[in-house]
Design a protein around this motif. Structure first.
Motif, PDB file in Angstrom:
ATOM      1  N   THR A 181       0.816  -1.218   0.000  1.00 54.74           N
ATOM      2  CA  THR A 181       0.000   0.000   0.000  1.00 54.74           C
ATOM      3  C   THR A 181       0.850   1.268   0.000  1.00 54.74           C
ATOM      4  O   THR A 181       0.385   2.326  -0.427  1.00 54.74           O
ATOM      5  N   SER A 183       3.677   1.592  -1.711  1.00 47.87           N
ATOM      6  CA  SER A 183       4.491   1.664  -2.921  1.00 47.87           C
ATOM      7  C   SER A 183       3.768   2.438  -4.020  1.00 47.87           C
ATOM      8  O   SER A 183       2.537   2.533  -4.028  1.00 47.87           O
ATOM      9  N   ASP A 184       4.557   2.981  -4.945  1.00 48.78           N
ATOM     10  CA  ASP A 184       3.946   3.614  -6.117  1.00 48.78           C
ATOM     11  C   ASP A 184       3.572   2.533  -7.120  1.00 48.78           C
ATOM     12  O   ASP A 184       3.858   1.349  -6.928  1.00 48.78           O
ATOM     13  N   ILE A 185       2.947   2.945  -8.209  1.00 52.57           N
ATOM     14  CA  ILE A 185       2.375   1.975  -9.137  1.00 52.57           C
ATOM     15  C   ILE A 185       3.449   1.130  -9.805  1.00 52.57           C
ATOM     16  O   ILE A 185       3.263  -0.074 -10.046  1.00 52.57           O
ATOM     17  N   VAL A 186       4.605   1.718 -10.094  1.00 52.64           N
ATOM     18  CA  VAL A 186       5.675   0.970 -10.761  1.00 52.64           C
ATOM     19  C   VAL A 186       6.263  -0.078  -9.828  1.00 52.64           C
ATOM     20  O   VAL A 186       6.420  -1.257 -10.189  1.00 52.64           O
ATOM     21  N   ASP A 187       6.597   0.336  -8.594  1.00 49.40           N
ATOM     22  CA  ASP A 187       7.153  -0.612  -7.624  1.00 49.40           C
ATOM     23  C   ASP A 187       6.129  -1.670  -7.245  1.00 49.40           C
ATOM     24  O   ASP A 187       6.486  -2.836  -7.010  1.00 49.40           O
ATOM     25  N   ALA A 188       4.855  -1.295  -7.164  1.00 45.18           N
ATOM     26  CA  ALA A 188       3.816  -2.277  -6.828  1.00 45.18           C
ATOM     27  C   ALA A 188       3.709  -3.344  -7.909  1.00 45.18           C
ATOM     28  O   ALA A 188       3.580  -4.542  -7.609  1.00 45.18           O
ATOM     29  N   ALA A 189       3.747  -2.919  -9.163  1.00 41.98           N
ATOM     30  CA  ALA A 189       3.691  -3.892 -10.258  1.00 41.98           C
ATOM     31  C   ALA A 189       4.904  -4.814 -10.234  1.00 41.98           C
ATOM     32  O   ALA A 189       4.788  -6.036 -10.424  1.00 41.98           O
TER      33      ALA A 189
END
Length: 346
Positions: A181, A183-189
Motif C-alpha cells: 500500500t 508503494s507507487d504503481i511501478v514498484d507495486a507492479a
C-alpha cells in the motif's frame, strides 16, 4: 514394487542397508527431472528437438543453438532444478522436524518472510535485482530465527513450532500488505510480479550462488539423515540412541531455512513445492523416515515439469511457474484433506 532392504558391504568393510524401492524411486525421479529439463530447454519460440539439445549440451550444436541453449535456456532450467530441489529438501526437513505433514515453509511463514525482505528492497529502496535477492535471503533468515526463538521452551517441539510459524506468517503477511500500500504503481507492479514466483529472465548470475549453497548444504543434511530419522521416534528415544537432539535439530533447521530462503531469493515465493514434494516422495517410496533424497529429486522434477506446462499451455512469459505450482499444490492439498477426513484421521 515391494519394499526390500538389502545389506551392501562397502570396500572398507562397512555394511549398510539399502532400501531397493526407495533407491529405485530416487533414480527414476532423477531421470524424469533430467528428461523434463532436456524437453524444457527445447521449448520456446524457437523449438529445438531433444536430440539437438543433447548434441548442443555436449558442444556439437551450431552457433545459433549454442547461444539459445547455453546462454538463454540452460540457466533458467538449472535455476528451476536447484530451486525445486532446495524447496523439496527444505520441506522434508521441516515436516520431519515438526512431525507434521503441514509443517512446510509455506505454512510456517518462511516464504512470507523472504517476501517481506524483497518488498522492503523494492518499495523502500528501489533496489536492483541482486539487492532484492539479498533482501529476500535476509528476510527468510530473520523469520526463521524468530520462529525458532519464539518456539523455544526447553527445546523446540513440532506442535509449538507449527503454531508459532502460523502466527508469524500472519504477522508478516500483514506487513507485506502494508508495504504494497505504501508503494507507487511501478514498484507495486514489480513487487506483484516477484511475489508470483517465476523463472523468467534467470541467468548464470542466479545459478552459481544457488549451486554453491546446495553443494555445501545437501551433503551436510544427508550426513545427518540418521539423526533426523531417530528424532521422528521422539526426543527421549533419540537421546537413548546417542543423538544430540537439539544440536541436530538446530543444524538442520538452519540448513532448511537457508535452502528455502535462497530458493525464494532466486525465483520468488514458488508455492506448494515444499509442501507436496516430500509427501509425494513418501507415497512413492512407502518408506518411513524423512526420505530426503527422494524429496530433493521430486521437488526438482515438479518445478521443471510445472515450468514446461506453463510454457506449453500459455507461452513462455504469460503464466509464471508459481501460478502453476499454486494451482496444482492447492488441488493436491484439498485431495489430501479429503482423503485424511475419509480415513478418520482429521
Amino acid at each position: 514394487m515391494k519394499t526390500t532392504n538389502r545389506a551392501v558391504r562397502t570396500p572398507g568393510g562397512l555394511s549398510v542397508r539399502l532400501d531397493v524401492r526407495a533407491f529405485t524411486v530416487v533414480l527414476l525421479l532423477l531421470v524424469a527431472a533430467l528428461a523434463a529439463s532436456v524437453v524444457l530447454i527445447g521449448t520456446g519460440d524457437f523449438p529445438i528437438p531433444a536430440a539437438d539439445v543433447l548434441r548442443t549440451l555436449f558442444g556439437e550444436g551450431n552457433a545459433g543453438q549454442e547461444f539459445i541453449v547455453n546462454e538463454l535456456r540452460l540457466p533458467r532450467v538449472l535455476v528451476g532444478l536447484l530451486v525445486g530441489a532446495s524447496l523439496g529438501l527444505g520441506g522434508a526437513l521441516f515436516q520431519s522436524i515438526s512431525r507434521n505433514p503441514l509443517g512446510s515453509p509455506d505454512v510456517l511463514g518462511l516464504g512470507q518472510g523472504a517476501t517481506a525482505g524483497a518488498l522492503t528492497m523494492i518499495v523502500l529502496f528501489s533496489g536492483s535485482a541482486n539487492q532484492v535477492a539479498l533482501g529476500a535471503l535476509v528476510g527468510g533468515l530473520v523469520t526463521g530465527l524468530a520462529i525458532y526463538v519464539l518456539a523455544w521452551k526447553r527445546g523446540v517441539h513440532g506442535y509449538r513450532l507449527v503454531l508459532v510459524g502460523i502466527g508469524v506468517s500472519a504477522i508478516v503477511t500483514a506487513v507485506n500488505g502494508y508495504l504494497l500500500t505504501k508503494s507507487d504503481i511501478v514498484d507495486a507492479a514489480r513487487a506483484v510480479v516477484w511475489m508470483t514466483g517465476s523463472l523468467d529472465g534467470r541467468d548464470w548470475a542466479q545459478v552459481w550462488p544457488l549451486l554453491g549453497l546446495c553443494a555445501v548444504l545437501v551433503p551436510l543434511v544427508l550426513s545427518n539423515a540418521r539423526g533426523l530419522r531417530m528424532m521422528e521416534m521422539g526426543d527421549d528415544v533419540s537421546y537413548a540412541l546417542g543423538v544430540r537432539v537439539e544440536r541436530v535439530r538446530l543444524l538442520l533447521m538452519v540448513a532448511a531455512v537457508l535452502l528455502t530462503a535462497s530458493a525464494t531469493a532466486a525465483a520468488g515465493p514458488v508455492s506448494f513445492v515444499a509442501l507436496t514434494a516430500p509427501q509425494l516422495a513418501r507415497r512413492l517410496t512407502r518408506a518411513p523416515g524423512p526420505n530426503l533424497p527422494a524429496s530433493l529429486c521430486m521437488g526438482a522434477a515438479l518445478l521443471v515439469v510445472a515450468d514446461w506446462l506453463s510454457q506449453r499451455a500459455f507461452g513462455a512469459e504469460q503464466l509464471p511457474v508459481g501460478v502453476v505450482t499454486g494451482v496444482l499444490g492447492g488441488a493436491y492439498l484439498l485431495w489430501l484433506l479429503v482423503t485424511e477426513r475419509k480415513a478418520g484421521r482429521i
